[in-house]
Design a protein around this motif. Sequence first.
Motif, PDB file in Angstrom:
ATOM      1  N   LYS A 126      33.359   5.334  90.921  1.00 43.86           N
ATOM      2  CA  LYS A 126      33.244   5.406  89.454  1.00 43.86           C
ATOM      3  C   LYS A 126      34.308   5.287  88.684  1.00 43.86           C
ATOM      4  O   LYS A 126      34.404   4.684  87.574  1.00 43.86           O
ATOM      5  CB  LYS A 126      32.056   6.226  89.350  1.00 43.86           C
ATOM      6  CG  LYS A 126      31.551   6.259  87.690  1.00 43.86           C
ATOM      7  CD  LYS A 126      30.744   7.108  87.475  1.00 43.86           C
ATOM      8  CE  LYS A 126      30.136   7.125  86.146  1.00 43.86           C
ATOM      9  NZ  LYS A 126      28.966   8.374  85.823  1.00 43.86           N
ATOM     10  N   PHE A 127      35.128   6.220  88.981  1.00 45.59           N
ATOM     11  CA  PHE A 127      36.550   6.222  88.196  1.00 45.59           C
ATOM     12  C   PHE A 127      37.338   5.090  88.305  1.00 45.59           C
ATOM     13  O   PHE A 127      37.888   4.583  87.036  1.00 45.59           O
ATOM     14  CB  PHE A 127      37.403   7.440  88.813  1.00 45.59           C
ATOM     15  CG  PHE A 127      38.709   7.785  88.062  1.00 45.59           C
ATOM     16  CD1 PHE A 127      38.818   8.287  86.884  1.00 45.59           C
ATOM     17  CD2 PHE A 127      39.897   7.260  88.740  1.00 45.59           C
ATOM     18  CE1 PHE A 127      39.843   8.400  86.111  1.00 45.59           C
ATOM     19  CE2 PHE A 127      40.985   7.309  87.915  1.00 45.59           C
ATOM     20  CZ  PHE A 127      41.184   7.994  86.650  1.00 45.59           C
TER      21      PHE A 127
ATOM     22  N   SER B 166      36.943   1.200  81.229  1.00 48.31           N
ATOM     23  CA  SER B 166      36.356   1.631  79.958  1.00 48.31           C
ATOM     24  C   SER B 166      37.687   2.210  79.045  1.00 48.31           C
ATOM     25  O   SER B 166      37.630   1.532  77.917  1.00 48.31           O
ATOM     26  CB  SER B 166      35.382   2.519  79.957  1.00 48.31           C
ATOM     27  OG  SER B 166      34.896   3.027  78.964  1.00 48.31           O
TER      28      SER B 166
ATOM     29  N   GLN C  76      34.481   2.011  86.796  1.00 53.80           N
ATOM     30  CA  GLN C  76      34.004   1.957  85.182  1.00 53.80           C
ATOM     31  C   GLN C  76      34.815   2.808  84.300  1.00 53.80           C
ATOM     32  O   GLN C  76      35.099   2.308  83.304  1.00 53.80           O
ATOM     33  CB  GLN C  76      32.818   2.675  85.528  1.00 53.80           C
ATOM     34  CG  GLN C  76      31.522   2.050  86.571  1.00 53.80           C
ATOM     35  CD  GLN C  76      30.433   2.642  86.636  1.00 53.80           C
ATOM     36  OE1 GLN C  76      30.008   3.475  85.843  1.00 53.80           O
ATOM     37  NE2 GLN C  76      29.831   2.649  87.774  1.00 53.80           N
ATOM     38  N   ASN C  77      35.386   4.170  84.740  1.00 51.34           N
ATOM     39  CA  ASN C  77      36.018   4.928  83.683  1.00 51.34           C
ATOM     40  C   ASN C  77      37.299   4.173  83.405  1.00 51.34           C
ATOM     41  O   ASN C  77      37.941   4.121  82.226  1.00 51.34           O
ATOM     42  CB  ASN C  77      36.381   6.005  84.336  1.00 51.34           C
ATOM     43  CG  ASN C  77      35.092   6.971  84.616  1.00 51.34           C
ATOM     44  OD1 ASN C  77      33.991   6.802  84.079  1.00 51.34           O
ATOM     45  ND2 ASN C  77      35.044   7.944  85.523  1.00 51.34           N
TER      46      ASN C  77
END
Length: 487
Positions: free
Chosen positions: A32-33, A40, A36-37
């Motif tokens: 997720k990091f 973003s 996505q992170n």
Amino acid sequence: MGLFLFVVFLFSCFGTIYLCCIADPNHSAAAKFCTQNIPSFTQKFAGRLFGAECRDYISNKKNFKIGYVVIMWGTWAMEVHSGYPQMPNKYVSVEHKYYAWILFISCLISWRIVCKSSPGYITKWTIPKFDNYSYDNIMFTDKICPTKGIRKLARSKYCTVTKKHISRFDHYCIWVGNAIGEENYRLFLVFVFLNFCMTWYGTWAVTFTLKAFIEENDIWNRPIYNSETGEQVTTTYITMFQFLIGRQGLPMGVLLVNFCMALALTAFLSFHFYIMTILGMTTNEYFKWSQVKKWHSINVKKYEEAKSSGNAGAPYNINKVITFAAIGKHQHEKVSSPTYTMPELPEMDVGCAGVGASYKADQMAGTSKERKNVFETETTGKFDKDAAPIHSASELPGVDVGRTGVTNSYKVDQGEMASEKKTGAPVDDPGPPPKNIYNLGFLENLSEVISPRSLREDAQERWLTYLKEHGKNIVSHRKKVEGKKRS
């Protein structure tokens, strides 16, 4: 020091491939990091530093294809600068200079072709052309797309990047900045195969060029000294690798990049060949089907537990089926499938690395204009210029709709399900595992990729007939079709 950098490089490459291509960001904090992170944060930072235009440019997936050009030209420039002067040698003849150029140019040409190719856009005028598959009533049911207002054909999907319906949607590829669907999937596979050949060919050529360098200079029998202490060290494979990093830095960099990319492309190409020929699925359908199998296994377990506790419901009845009449080419065919009562699968974007993370509600809703179009679709029946329905379909259920539309993969009575949860109703037998009706066998699956149904003569003629009946000018298109037949 060289060995340490090499180990760090390998871990970085394989770790990136795993986190971005294999791990599920919904269950892995690291994935997720990375997926996505970091994107973003990059978009927000670019927006604050360079303005909204830069942020929008970075966030647009269509612009990611520049990355392919940068990687290809960067690696190729290093190879020409450092590797070509060492050719010919004992193992690599001078002809390989020209072979490599041919393969490199072929990769760029195929990339450009896929970038500009049509995946098979479904509009109100092309539905007869792409209506070649029956609904399985598991992954695909006969519904109207709330976003575009046209009938959702079996095996199609609304692409949130191109904002169009794609026939036999596979995934959206950021490296070509285009959706991959029924009509350009074969071109995409050729593109991937050429890059597969290019990376393995580069790995072979650089490896044997370095081997020739070692033998011509008799490196194995020459003393090697530690650059920090000045002491002579024993020549081993590790010290030889460190020596090459120091003396042949650029060729070693090209070798490592080619080798890592070759492994990734081998896995990627093998995956597509497997789901394409053995399973008869697209990437989108593969991830949908994995959720179907997960749901079935969970409910089989629940039914077995209910049997042991005396709370089992009705046994599976093979005669209790949904009979559905398809429209279009298969208008006389009927498809029967078990009445599976399961919640609808979430529609998630599918890319080169698999499914993306679930969007938040406001992201799924999209812009206010898109929400307005959805509202008009459900209430007034007014659609945009590409959204006029031309076929009848069943009424839409009252569920929330986002940019990707409602999945509607299964017919579910939400009220009954809620009632069952409250009252602890008996658990029915989910029956045997569902079957994929789109798997027609190895040869037929392969032929549908090589010769898509929408490009076959019967589909083209059916499409032209429909356009003619509705007064559409088809002179220019007929010339294009006849040209394809002659070729």
